[in-house]
Write an enzyme that holds these catalytic residues in place. Structure first.
Site, PDB file in Angstrom:
ATOM      1  N   CYS A 117       0.809  -1.225   0.000  1.00 30.23           N
ATOM      2  CA  CYS A 117       0.000   0.000   0.000  1.00 30.23           C
ATOM      3  C   CYS A 117       0.840   1.271   0.000  1.00 30.23           C
ATOM      4  O   CYS A 117       0.336   2.333  -0.351  1.00 30.23           O
ATOM      5  CB  CYS A 117      -0.928   0.027   1.210  1.00 30.23           C
ATOM      6  N   HIS A 257      -4.148   7.145   2.379  1.00 26.35           N
ATOM      7  CA  HIS A 257      -4.418   5.802   1.858  1.00 26.35           C
ATOM      8  C   HIS A 257      -5.806   5.385   2.346  1.00 26.35           C
ATOM      9  O   HIS A 257      -6.148   5.560   3.513  1.00 26.35           O
ATOM     10  CB  HIS A 257      -3.337   4.847   2.361  1.00 26.35           C
ATOM     11  N   ASN A 287     -10.263  -0.853  -0.248  1.00 24.05           N
ATOM     12  CA  ASN A 287      -8.821  -0.610  -0.227  1.00 24.05           C
ATOM     13  C   ASN A 287      -8.199  -1.187  -1.505  1.00 24.05           C
ATOM     14  O   ASN A 287      -8.148  -2.399  -1.675  1.00 24.05           O
ATOM     15  CB  ASN A 287      -8.240  -1.285   1.024  1.00 24.05           C
TER      16      ASN A 287
END
Ligand code: UT7
Length: 331
Positions: A117, A257, A287
């Site tokens: 990520c 994020h 996500n």
């Protein structure tokens, strides 16, 4: 007040999301969960899932085409392609090579950057540093993931969280005084096994037997990653601001994020940032790992939320465990 000698920023962005949408209600039919639980604990309402036959490189190419057009460039202007992904089409060749061939970007070098990520932020920092050193002029940075193919769709603690998608941008020199000002990045490998795909490399080759045991899928200690995320997101932004003697009050906009709305809210609270300065598109996409900030940035820019001269922070965290942030004066 920049960490780099040259003024280097993002001159165009693009995104691609598969049009196949899976809602929380759809997931209720697969595992023991509920729309209410998912919304309350994560903020996610639906996610895009890539259909069979559509691969990470295909989505990366579509996002890249949009970013190149947005920047007013042609593929021949691209010197280097960096693809942030933890779900490449295959281990070799790199996704960047597949993207280069599909785009016809014949003058570009390229490689994949694999830090989950945090990958998009790490890739941006790499691109800025290459341009600062004079090695490249226009770097295409892409975050692209098909998380749905590394999820165990019988594990309710992970399959609800992720989605597929791609975002891209072009990093180039911008007028003096604008562009990237500061960054912060780090890893804590000692805590790395809290988020892992065990049978995905040479230490544990993925075999049918291991796939049957679920070892080829993502495993996560959710509460540990949650605590790490809440501690890290605000801290990395403050570290980056400190390096150029700015404070949170100087920030006009924050692109975090997109992993969990509670994590974003908590980071924003710690930074004392009001909700209108924080971008959230998590409800629509879940996500999307390395693609999350790239997609969010494209949407924030194209909806006019970021204006020239704004001081913008972007921050990512994830497997590694890893984190990274960037501060930019928007051009
Ligand atoms: O990009 C970085 C990657 N990852 C992340 O950022 C994830 C960070 N972690 C999280 O977002 C949260 O930890 C989760 C959303 C994954 C889980 O939320 P939580 O509030 O930490 O729940 P928990 O894991 O502590 O589980 C609480 C309960 C458990 O039941 P018991 O043991 O209390 O009876 C779980 O079994 O919730 C249960 N549970 C679920 N229930 C319904 C876990 N997943 C689900 C589910 N539906 N999908």
């Amino acid at each position: 007040m920049s960490m780099w000698n040259k003024s280097i920023g993002i001159i165009g962005t693009g995104k691609f999301l598969p049009d196949n949408i899976v809602t929380n209600k759809d997931i209720e039919k697969m595992v023991d969960t509920s729309d209410e639980w998912i919304r309350e604990r994560t903020g996610i309402e639906e996610r895009c899932i890539a259909p069979e036959g559509l691969n990470t490189s295909d989505m990366a190419v579509e996002a890249a085409k949009a970013a190149i057009a947005d920047a007013g460039l042609s593929v021949d202007d691209i010197d280097c392609i960096i693809v942030a992904t933890m779900t490449p089409d295959m281990n070799i060749p790199s996704t960047a090579c597949l993207v280069q061939a599909k785009l016809g970007a014949d003058k570009a070098a390229g490689f994949d950057l694999h830090i989950a990520c945090s990958g998009y932020i790490y890739s941006l920092i790499t691109a800025v540093s290459y341009i600062n050193s004079g090695l490249f002029k226009n770097v295409l940075v892409i975050g692209a993931e098909i998380m749905s193919r590394v999820l165990n769709w019988k594990d309710r603690s992970t399959c609800i969280l992720f989605g597929d998608g791609a975002g891209a941008c072009i990093v180039s020199e911008v007028p003096e005084g604008y562009g990237m000002l500061s960054m912060d990045m780090g890893i804590n490998g000692g805590a790395g096994m809290n988020l892992t795909i065990p049978a995905s490399g040479v230490a544990m080759i993925p075999t049918d037997a291991r796939a049957a045991e679920g070892l080829t899928y993502l495993h996560m200690n959710g509460p540990e990653v949650y605590k790490f995320a809440v501690r890290t997101m605000g801290k990395t932004v403050i570290n980056a601001l400190d390096k150029i003697h700015l404070t949170v009050e100087d920030l006009d906009f924050f692109i975090p994020h997109q992993a969990n709305k509670r994590i974003i809210d908590s980071a924003a609270h710690r930074l004392k940032l009001p909700a209108e300065k924080v971008f959230i598109n998590l409800p629509k996409y879940g996500n999307t790992t390395a693609a999350s900030i790239a997609i969010a940035l494209d949407e924030a820019l194209h909806s006019g939320l970021i204006k020239r001269g704004d001081i913008v922070a972007m921050a990512g965290f994830g497997a590694g465990l890893s984190w990274g942030s960037l501060i930019a004066k928007w051009y």
